[in-house]
Motif scaffolding. Structure first.
Motif, PDB file in Angstrom:
ATOM      1  N   ALA A 164       5.373   5.157   0.162  1.00 20.12           N
ATOM      2  CA  ALA A 164       4.529   4.292  -0.671  1.00 20.12           C
ATOM      3  C   ALA A 164       5.351   3.246  -1.406  1.00 20.12           C
ATOM      4  O   ALA A 164       6.508   3.486  -1.784  1.00 20.12           O
ATOM      5  CB  ALA A 164       3.753   5.149  -1.669  1.00 20.12           C
ATOM      6  N   VAL A 165       4.756   2.098  -1.610  1.00 24.86           N
ATOM      7  CA  VAL A 165       5.382   1.029  -2.393  1.00 24.86           C
ATOM      8  C   VAL A 165       4.969   1.191  -3.853  1.00 24.86           C
ATOM      9  O   VAL A 165       3.788   1.306  -4.168  1.00 24.86           O
ATOM     10  CB  VAL A 165       4.969  -0.360  -1.871  1.00 24.86           C
ATOM     11  CG1 VAL A 165       5.562  -1.461  -2.749  1.00 24.86           C
ATOM     12  CG2 VAL A 165       5.416  -0.535  -0.428  1.00 24.86           C
ATOM     13  N   ASP A 193       0.812  -1.220   0.000  1.00 24.12           N
ATOM     14  CA  ASP A 193       0.000   0.000   0.000  1.00 24.12           C
ATOM     15  C   ASP A 193       0.845   1.268   0.000  1.00 24.12           C
ATOM     16  O   ASP A 193       2.085   1.224  -0.033  1.00 24.12           O
ATOM     17  CB  ASP A 193      -0.993  -0.013   1.166  1.00 24.12           C
ATOM     18  CG  ASP A 193      -0.327   0.022   2.539  1.00 24.12           C
ATOM     19  OD1 ASP A 193       0.782   0.570   2.666  1.00 24.12           O
ATOM     20  OD2 ASP A 193      -0.930  -0.502   3.497  1.00 24.12           O
ATOM     21  N   SER A 194       0.154   2.402   0.055  1.00 22.32           N
ATOM     22  CA  SER A 194       0.806   3.710  -0.051  1.00 22.32           C
ATOM     23  C   SER A 194       1.509   4.137   1.229  1.00 22.32           C
ATOM     24  O   SER A 194       2.147   5.188   1.259  1.00 22.32           O
ATOM     25  CB  SER A 194      -0.230   4.775  -0.437  1.00 22.32           C
ATOM     26  OG  SER A 194      -1.242   4.862   0.556  1.00 22.32           O
ATOM     27  N   HIS A 203       9.821  -2.286  -3.988  1.00 20.43           N
ATOM     28  CA  HIS A 203      10.382  -1.026  -4.488  1.00 20.43           C
ATOM     29  C   HIS A 203       9.551   0.113  -3.914  1.00 20.43           C
ATOM     30  O   HIS A 203       8.347   0.206  -4.188  1.00 20.43           O
ATOM     31  CB  HIS A 203      10.331  -1.026  -6.023  1.00 20.43           C
ATOM     32  CG  HIS A 203      10.995   0.148  -6.661  1.00 20.43           C
ATOM     33  ND1 HIS A 203      10.851   0.439  -8.005  1.00 20.43           N
ATOM     34  CD2 HIS A 203      11.817   1.103  -6.158  1.00 20.43           C
ATOM     35  CE1 HIS A 203      11.552   1.521  -8.299  1.00 20.43           C
ATOM     36  NE2 HIS A 203      12.133   1.945  -7.187  1.00 20.43           N
ATOM     37  N   GLY A 204      10.167   0.959  -3.074  1.00 21.52           N
ATOM     38  CA  GLY A 204       9.429   2.009  -2.384  1.00 21.52           C
ATOM     39  C   GLY A 204       9.818   3.407  -2.812  1.00 21.52           C
ATOM     40  O   GLY A 204      10.872   3.625  -3.422  1.00 21.52           O
ATOM     41  N   ASN A 240      10.394   9.208 -10.376  1.00 18.16           N
ATOM     42  CA  ASN A 240       9.565   9.005 -11.568  1.00 18.16           C
ATOM     43  C   ASN A 240       8.232   8.327 -11.284  1.00 18.16           C
ATOM     44  O   ASN A 240       7.407   8.222 -12.179  1.00 18.16           O
ATOM     45  CB  ASN A 240      10.325   8.137 -12.582  1.00 18.16           C
ATOM     46  CG  ASN A 240      11.600   8.777 -13.077  1.00 18.16           C
ATOM     47  OD1 ASN A 240      12.274   9.491 -12.349  1.00 18.16           O
ATOM     48  ND2 ASN A 240      11.945   8.521 -14.322  1.00 18.16           N
ATOM     49  N   PHE A 241       8.048   7.800 -10.076  1.00 17.88           N
ATOM     50  CA  PHE A 241       6.875   6.971  -9.774  1.00 17.88           C
ATOM     51  C   PHE A 241       6.864   5.713 -10.647  1.00 17.88           C
ATOM     52  O   PHE A 241       5.811   5.144 -10.905  1.00 17.88           O
ATOM     53  CB  PHE A 241       5.559   7.741  -9.969  1.00 17.88           C
ATOM     54  CG  PHE A 241       5.387   8.894  -9.026  1.00 17.88           C
ATOM     55  CD1 PHE A 241       4.803   8.723  -7.789  1.00 17.88           C
ATOM     56  CD2 PHE A 241       5.818  10.155  -9.380  1.00 17.88           C
ATOM     57  CE1 PHE A 241       4.640   9.790  -6.914  1.00 17.88           C
ATOM     58  CE2 PHE A 241       5.667  11.232  -8.518  1.00 17.88           C
ATOM     59  CZ  PHE A 241       5.082  11.049  -7.280  1.00 17.88           C
ATOM     60  N   CYS A 242       8.025   5.295 -11.132  1.00 13.30           N
ATOM     61  CA  CYS A 242       8.144   4.152 -12.018  1.00 13.30           C
ATOM     62  C   CYS A 242       8.620   2.944 -11.240  1.00 13.30           C
ATOM     63  O   CYS A 242       9.665   2.988 -10.586  1.00 13.30           O
ATOM     64  CB  CYS A 242       9.124   4.462 -13.161  1.00 13.30           C
ATOM     65  SG  CYS A 242       9.496   3.061 -14.220  1.00 13.30           S
TER      66      CYS A 242
END
Length: 408
Positions: free
Chosen positions: A63-64, A38-39, A78-79, A125-127
């Protein structure tokens, strides 16, 4: 002439345990476990036979972005705290890990699995990361799966470049060394990397990327140490939207992309043995009229794929025709992620339209499960056998719930 209206499909189960948005779900350990993140950085490993938590811990301080599995007992997380971690969590390790769900306010210091690796990576990047076996493109055989239980084969991890958000870093585990770098294209303004996929074919390496500008590119490295060549470039998604998700089709000859716009596109995947030109176009670009589809995942048999919609719908499409097959509506808030259970190649995947026939088919499947496991004497073992053979589709939502569907 009267027509009988079919009731909307409903999830088989709903897992309630997260108090924050569910960002990622992933099936592992032969479909006996479902991992959710979760976030707020919490991870839950769900026992699919009992639908109860088998392990709960806080893996990251933020967040993950993504989760995955490596071998039989290693989990990759990956967080947004700039960390990529590898944990050891086999069935035998679950007893030492906490069981209190995030919704019940567990202490942050709850027992964690054994931390094996920790990489500092770029998460602006939120990637999420992408991974593949290093030099082993084919699935495990029964022999290699048993052999890899203690020492799984090396893997490659692709993440956005630490210094250049338009570039890509590729790391090797367990060495934790950087194996390769793909520099950002200086001739095309792409913006940040937003989605990644990676696969190997012998010593050759393929990487596909989706960018903030709506571009997608495919790169090939012919030999270890050689520079990557860009063999495909397209911009099926409109600016200034971004490529939210992508997935390589198991046939390894094409891949799919979705975006904040309403486009879902199917692209050719350059053959590493041939020389392709960058003028190639997408195989198919579909205007779905539903914007904000992310979490795109292809089922392991390559026949269908699913997307998670910001409109709280999960949509299932045919990989071959790109036609919409089903719309699953249960969540009250936007959906962020989907995952399919692994499907055996010998399993039938025919879709039944008649609910009565579908019930008969399910009853026959139940009988065959009991027949195959005639030596099984306990209810728990029969539940586990059924959980492993079910064609699950999981969806995680902003409402903190995970819906489990058995549709196809």
């Amino acid at each position: 002439m009267s027509t009988e209206l079919l009731l909307p499909a409903q999830p088989s189960f709903v897992l309630r345990g997260h108090s924050a948005q569910v960002h990622a779900v992933h099936f592992l350990q032969g479909n006996t476990r479902l991992l959710s993140a979760d976030s707020e950085g919490w991870l839950v490993s769900w026992n699919l036979a009992s639908k109860r938590p088998a392990a709960v811990w806080k893996a990251h301080g933020n967040a993950v972005l993504g989760i995955g599995s490596w071998g039989q007992d290693r989990i990759i997380t990956h967080g947004r705290d700039n960390k990529l971690a590898v944990w050891q969590l086999g069935v035998q390790d679950e007893e030492a890990v906490g069981k209190t769900l995030p919704v019940d306010n567990p202490p942050v210091t709850t027992p964690q699995p054994w931390l094996l690796h920790m990489l500092t990576v770029n998460t602006l990047n939120f990637c999420s990361f992408a991974m593949c076996l290093d030099g082993m493109p084919h699935p495990y055989t029964a022999h290699t799966a048993i052999k890899a239980r203690k020492h799984p084969p090396p893997i490659l991890i692709a993440v956005p470049n630490t210094m250049d958000s338009g570039g890509i870093d590729i790391y090797q585990l367990p060495s934790e060394s950087r194996a390769a770098v793909i520099l950002a294209d200086r001739h095309i303004t792409t913006g940040m990397v937003m989605a990644l996929e990676i696969q190997t074919e012998s010593t050759k390496l393929q990487v596909v990327a989706g960018y903030e500008s709506g571009h997608t590119m495919a790169f090939v490295q012919s030999d270890p140490g050689a520079q990557f060549q860009r063999l495909y470039c397209a911009q099926p998604h409109s600016q200034p939207t971004l490529v939210l998700s992508m997935s390589i089709i198991p046939s390894r000859d094409s891949y799919l992309t979705s975006s904040a716009d309403a486009i879902v596109a199917k692209h050719p995947l350059p053959a590493v043995q041939g020389v392709w030109k960058t003028e190639l176009k997408p195989f198919k670009v579909v205007q779905t009229k539903h914007s904000g589809q992310q979490g795109l995942q292809v089922r392991s048999d390559g026949k269908i794929f699913a997307t998670a919609g910001w409109d709280a719908r999960v949509r299932v499409y045919s990989t071959k025709t790109m036609k919409e097959l089903a719309v699953l509506k249960w969540h009250k808030a936007g959906c962020y992620t989907t995952a399919f259970a692994e499907i055996e190649s010998c399993c039938p995947t025919k879709v039944e339209d008649d609910p009565v026939k579908q019930e008969d088919t399910e009853a026959q499947e139940d009988k065959s499960i009991v027949h195959r496991s005639s030596a099984v004497s306990t209810v728990q073992q029969r539940r586990e056998a059924r959980a492993q053979s079910t064609h699950w589709l999981a969806a995680g939502s902003k409402d903190g719930k995970i819906s489990l569907w058995n549709i196809y």
